[in-house]
Design a protein around this motif. Structure first.
Motif, PDB file in Angstrom:
ATOM      1  N   HIS A  29     125.589  65.165  69.106  1.00 39.70           N
ATOM      2  CA  HIS A  29     125.263  66.210  68.135  1.00 39.70           C
ATOM      3  C   HIS A  29     126.493  66.973  67.666  1.00 39.70           C
TER       4      HIS A  29
ATOM      5  N   CYS B 153     119.386  65.420  61.234  1.00 38.48           N
ATOM      6  CA  CYS B 153     119.193  65.068  62.639  1.00 38.48           C
ATOM      7  C   CYS B 153     118.034  65.898  63.191  1.00 38.48           C
TER       8      CYS B 153
ATOM      9  N   CYS C 124     117.830  67.488  65.697  1.00 41.03           N
ATOM     10  CA  CYS C 124     118.298  68.717  66.356  1.00 41.03           C
ATOM     11  C   CYS C 124     118.331  69.891  65.390  1.00 41.03           C
TER      12      CYS C 124
ATOM     13  N   CYS D 208     125.217  64.734  62.296  1.00 36.83           N
ATOM     14  CA  CYS D 208     125.550  64.550  63.721  1.00 36.83           C
ATOM     15  C   CYS D 208     125.991  63.104  63.988  1.00 36.83           C
TER      16      CYS D 208
HETATM   17 ZN    ZN Z   1     121.933  66.501  65.973  1.00 34.98          ZN
END
Ligand code: ZN
Length: 385
Positions: A236, A246, A248, A253
């Motif tokens: 990440h 992503c 996240c 990332c």
């Molecule tokens: Zn990520």
């Protein structure tokens, strides 16, 4: 107070002797005394305790030019077992090994772990193995489990590819089996395994590239996991501002460019094929097909970017890569090095993992033996799985 201090010193010396026999044995009492700078009387007393406790044993004689040949001491690795598991996304692998992570037996279970049944499944496969083990003085001394997700203080905190977060795996298994259970992130375990079984570097980073991308970081001989246990989430780090989204929450990332699903999705996009696998990509790359060459070029470019960032942040002696693509195509290693800036190329020790995915299981074994013996420094020279 004096007695307490004496006991503490004796316990510290006892661990030092055991650590020395494990890491540098077989050794004579005299050699241990010289190595640790402790008197022969102190060493003899501790050695006698360790012999009585069946941690070490006497074997043959050392070769000397003059005088009486000293008896050598070695660790009794056969006096107990360790069971480790790698809870992969599509399969669980269980390993049984001796107390030095050797004489390994592997069992693979092809199944996806479901939250409701995972603990019972793990309990069952562990109990099945324990029933088969011959009796030893110590029995099974620890169970180490590699998690494809984050772990903090022996609890699973986040698992992106299955749903095991906050499951009471440790409590249930420990109560049922009466054996200590240790959980750790898979990339962290792989880093520990590389340090313990392959390269005893003071600082090293192991980069694991599978469904996700993670790094295990060894700093000053210790695994570095950070405040919340999430250090090493190298997948990440942002390598392309405003890039691919992503899960996240960020964009660009590293994981979105070099993970297996990311690479295969890109290959599918460029080649127009409906289904693709790493094997297909490797075959096409070896046939020098333009789409495959482009995808692999993108993979090495972004991977080099990630390695460069890790190198600058931590300055380790060595970065070790574990991915299917680099395992199938080791010729990518010089290509990745070529893509690192000139200044770093001279000092960058970049290697491919020789343990590959067994590193998770061996790293978990290392955690178990370290906890069981209370020894932090372990390096098993002459390792043969
Ligand atoms: Zn990520």
């Amino acid at each position: 107070m004096v007695t307490g201090s004496r006991e503490l010193i004796r316990e510290m010396n006892r661990r030092l002797v055991l650590e020395t026999v494990i890491n540098d044995g077989p050794l004579s009492r005299a050699a241990i005394s010289k190595k640790l700078g402790l008197t022969k009387a102190t060493i003899s007393a501790i050695v006698q305790d360790l012999l009585d406790e069946q941690y070490i044993e006497e074997i043959g004689s050392d070769q000397t030019q003059y005088g009486r040949k000293p008896i050598l001491l070695q660790f009794c690795r056969q006096n107990g077992y360790i069971i480790t598991l790698d809870l992969g996304v599509e399969c669980t692998v269980l390993m049984v090994c001796d107390l030095l992570g050797q004489n390994c037996r592997l069992h693979q279970y092809n199944c996806t772990l479901e939250r409701d049944t995972a603990i019972n499944f793990l309990l069952q496969i562990i109990q099945n193995q324990i029933r088969l083990l011959p009796a030893t003085p110590f029995g099974v001394v620890g169970i180490g489990i590699g998690i494809h997700g984050t772990v903090c203080r022996n609890e699973i905190t986040f698992t992106p590819n299955y749903h095991l977060a906050d499951l009471p795996i440790v409590d249930v298994l420990t109560d049922a089996l009466d054996i200590p259970v240790w959980l750790e992130n898979e990339a962290n375990l792989s880093a520990l395994a590389e340090k313990t079984f392959v390269e005893n570097h003071k600082n090293l980073i192991h980069v694991s590239i599978h469904a996700g991308v993670g790094a295990g970081i060894i700093l000053d001989h210790h695994l570095y996991t950070g405040f919340a246990g999430t250090a090493g989430e190298a997948g990440h780090m942002i390598v392309q501002p405003g890039g691919r989204s992503c899960p996240c929450g960020n964009h660009g990332c590293l994981e979105q460019y070099i993970s297996e699903p990311a690479v295969l999705s890109r290959y599918q996009e460029l080649s127009g094929r409906t289904t693709v696998s790493i094997d297909d990509l490797v075959w096409s790359y070896n046939q020098k097909e333009a789409d495959a060459l482009a995808v692999v070029d993108e993979f090495t470019t972004y991977l080099a970017c990630g390695i460069n960032n890790l190198w600058n942040l931590f300055s380790p002696e060595c970065i070790i890569l574990n991915s299917q693509l680099t395992a199938y195509l080791p010729q990518l290693l010089p290509e990745i090095l070529q893509k690192l800036s000139a200044r770093f190329r001279a000092t960058c020790q970049l290697k491919l993992s020789t343990l590959q995915d067994t590193g998770v299981l061996l790293g978990a074994a290392r955690v178990c033996i370290s906890k069981y013996l209370g020894i932090e420094k372990l390096y098993f020279s002459g390792f043969q799985p």
